[in-house]
Design a protein around this motif. Structure first.
Motif, PDB file in Angstrom:
ATOM      1  N   GLU A   1      32.511 102.030  50.483  1.00 24.18           N
ATOM      2  CA  GLU A   1      33.037 102.587  51.981  1.00 24.18           C
ATOM      3  C   GLU A   1      31.668 102.841  52.625  1.00 24.18           C
ATOM      4  O   GLU A   1      31.494 102.689  53.825  1.00 24.18           O
ATOM      5  CB  GLU A   1      34.040 103.567  52.022  1.00 24.18           C
ATOM      6  CG  GLU A   1      34.370 104.124  53.322  1.00 24.18           C
ATOM      7  CD  GLU A   1      35.487 105.135  53.004  1.00 24.18           C
ATOM      8  OE1 GLU A   1      35.454 106.074  53.945  1.00 24.18           O
ATOM      9  OE2 GLU A   1      36.405 105.058  52.403  1.00 24.18           O
ATOM     10  N   GLU A   2      30.772 103.649  51.995  1.00 24.46           N
ATOM     11  CA  GLU A   2      29.595 104.252  52.559  1.00 24.46           C
ATOM     12  C   GLU A   2      28.580 102.999  52.934  1.00 24.46           C
ATOM     13  O   GLU A   2      27.975 103.170  53.781  1.00 24.46           O
ATOM     14  CB  GLU A   2      29.123 105.071  51.760  1.00 24.46           C
ATOM     15  CG  GLU A   2      29.830 106.444  51.515  1.00 24.46           C
ATOM     16  CD  GLU A   2      29.846 107.294  53.041  1.00 24.46           C
ATOM     17  OE1 GLU A   2      29.129 107.071  53.788  1.00 24.46           O
ATOM     18  OE2 GLU A   2      31.192 107.352  53.175  1.00 24.46           O
ATOM     19  N   ALA A   3      28.518 101.950  51.903  1.00 24.13           N
ATOM     20  CA  ALA A   3      27.596 100.771  52.079  1.00 24.13           C
ATOM     21  C   ALA A   3      28.189 100.047  53.383  1.00 24.13           C
ATOM     22  O   ALA A   3      27.311  99.748  54.115  1.00 24.13           O
ATOM     23  CB  ALA A   3      27.963  99.942  50.891  1.00 24.13           C
ATOM     24  N   ARG A   4      29.445  99.983  53.576  1.00 26.29           N
ATOM     25  CA  ARG A   4      29.983  99.223  54.551  1.00 26.29           C
ATOM     26  C   ARG A   4      29.712 100.018  55.940  1.00 26.29           C
ATOM     27  O   ARG A   4      29.379  99.359  56.815  1.00 26.29           O
ATOM     28  CB  ARG A   4      31.423  98.912  54.470  1.00 26.29           C
ATOM     29  CG  ARG A   4      32.135  98.095  53.465  1.00 26.29           C
ATOM     30  CD  ARG A   4      33.477  97.679  53.672  1.00 26.29           C
ATOM     31  NE  ARG A   4      33.748  96.902  52.579  1.00 26.29           N
ATOM     32  CZ  ARG A   4      34.346  97.313  51.071  1.00 26.29           C
ATOM     33  NH1 ARG A   4      34.682  98.635  51.096  1.00 26.29           N
ATOM     34  NH2 ARG A   4      34.689  96.594  50.351  1.00 26.29           N
TER      35      ARG A   4
ATOM     36  N   LYS B   1      26.285  99.881  61.017  1.00 32.49           N
ATOM     37  CA  LYS B   1      25.440 100.443  61.953  1.00 32.49           C
ATOM     38  C   LYS B   1      24.231  99.668  62.176  1.00 32.49           C
ATOM     39  O   LYS B   1      23.650  99.952  63.109  1.00 32.49           O
ATOM     40  CB  LYS B   1      24.919 101.876  61.333  1.00 32.49           C
ATOM     41  CG  LYS B   1      26.218 102.757  61.365  1.00 32.49           C
ATOM     42  CD  LYS B   1      25.833 104.190  60.828  1.00 32.49           C
ATOM     43  CE  LYS B   1      26.706 105.155  60.801  1.00 32.49           C
ATOM     44  NZ  LYS B   1      26.502 106.392  60.176  1.00 32.49           N
ATOM     45  N   LEU B   2      23.865  98.832  61.332  1.00 27.15           N
ATOM     46  CA  LEU B   2      22.763  98.028  61.559  1.00 27.15           C
ATOM     47  C   LEU B   2      23.037  97.006  62.937  1.00 27.15           C
ATOM     48  O   LEU B   2      23.900  96.061  63.051  1.00 27.15           O
ATOM     49  CB  LEU B   2      22.403  97.047  60.399  1.00 27.15           C
ATOM     50  CG  LEU B   2      21.924  97.686  59.243  1.00 27.15           C
ATOM     51  CD1 LEU B   2      21.854  97.076  58.031  1.00 27.15           C
ATOM     52  CD2 LEU B   2      20.681  98.486  59.469  1.00 27.15           C
ATOM     53  N   PRO B   3      21.930  96.455  63.399  1.00 27.42           N
ATOM     54  CA  PRO B   3      21.977  95.526  64.691  1.00 27.42           C
ATOM     55  C   PRO B   3      22.376  93.998  63.893  1.00 27.42           C
ATOM     56  O   PRO B   3      21.989  93.786  62.633  1.00 27.42           O
ATOM     57  CB  PRO B   3      20.809  95.625  65.165  1.00 27.42           C
ATOM     58  CG  PRO B   3      19.908  96.731  64.683  1.00 27.42           C
ATOM     59  CD  PRO B   3      20.648  97.195  63.321  1.00 27.42           C
ATOM     60  N   ASP B   4      22.964  93.186  64.570  1.00 20.56           N
ATOM     61  CA  ASP B   4      23.463  91.856  64.103  1.00 20.56           C
ATOM     62  C   ASP B   4      22.116  91.062  63.708  1.00 20.56           C
ATOM     63  O   ASP B   4      22.200  90.176  62.779  1.00 20.56           O
ATOM     64  CB  ASP B   4      23.924  91.022  65.319  1.00 20.56           C
ATOM     65  CG  ASP B   4      25.313  91.639  65.590  1.00 20.56           C
ATOM     66  OD1 ASP B   4      25.990  92.393  64.489  1.00 20.56           O
ATOM     67  OD2 ASP B   4      26.090  91.561  66.571  1.00 20.56           O
ATOM     68  N   ASN B   5      20.846  91.456  64.118  1.00 20.11           N
ATOM     69  CA  ASN B   5      19.660  90.546  63.849  1.00 20.11           C
ATOM     70  C   ASN B   5      18.823  91.136  62.609  1.00 20.11           C
ATOM     71  O   ASN B   5      17.865  90.912  62.541  1.00 20.11           O
ATOM     72  CB  ASN B   5      18.877  90.266  65.083  1.00 20.11           C
ATOM     73  CG  ASN B   5      18.309  91.579  65.465  1.00 20.11           C
ATOM     74  OD1 ASN B   5      18.868  92.782  65.157  1.00 20.11           O
ATOM     75  ND2 ASN B   5      17.275  91.599  66.230  1.00 20.11           N
TER      76      ASN B   5
END
Length: 62
Positions: free
Chosen positions: A8-11, A16-20
């Motif tokens: 869950e934390e990894a997801r 939160k990371l940008p798509d690129n």
């Protein structure tokens, strides 16, 4: 500290990371999270060194 569900934390981190983002970006975020959690655990366990002690050890001015 409450044990968190790793998947869950990894997801959440990935979301939160940008798509690129790159694999390196993801690995960096995981590394930072791991280091911060380890530091907090050490602090909570009293495994700390004061700034004054570190400065004295390395001969730095106060």
């Amino acid at each position: 500290m409450e044990k968190l569900n790793l998947k869950e934390e990894a997801r959440k981190l990935i979301d939160k990371l940008p798509d690129n983002s790159t694999w390196d970006d993801l690995m960096y975020e995981i590394y930072v999270r791991q280091v911060v959690e380890a530091g907090l655990a050490d602090s909570n366990a009293g495994k700390i060194t004061s700034v004054k002690e570190v400065r004295a050890k390395f001969g730095l001015p106060e």
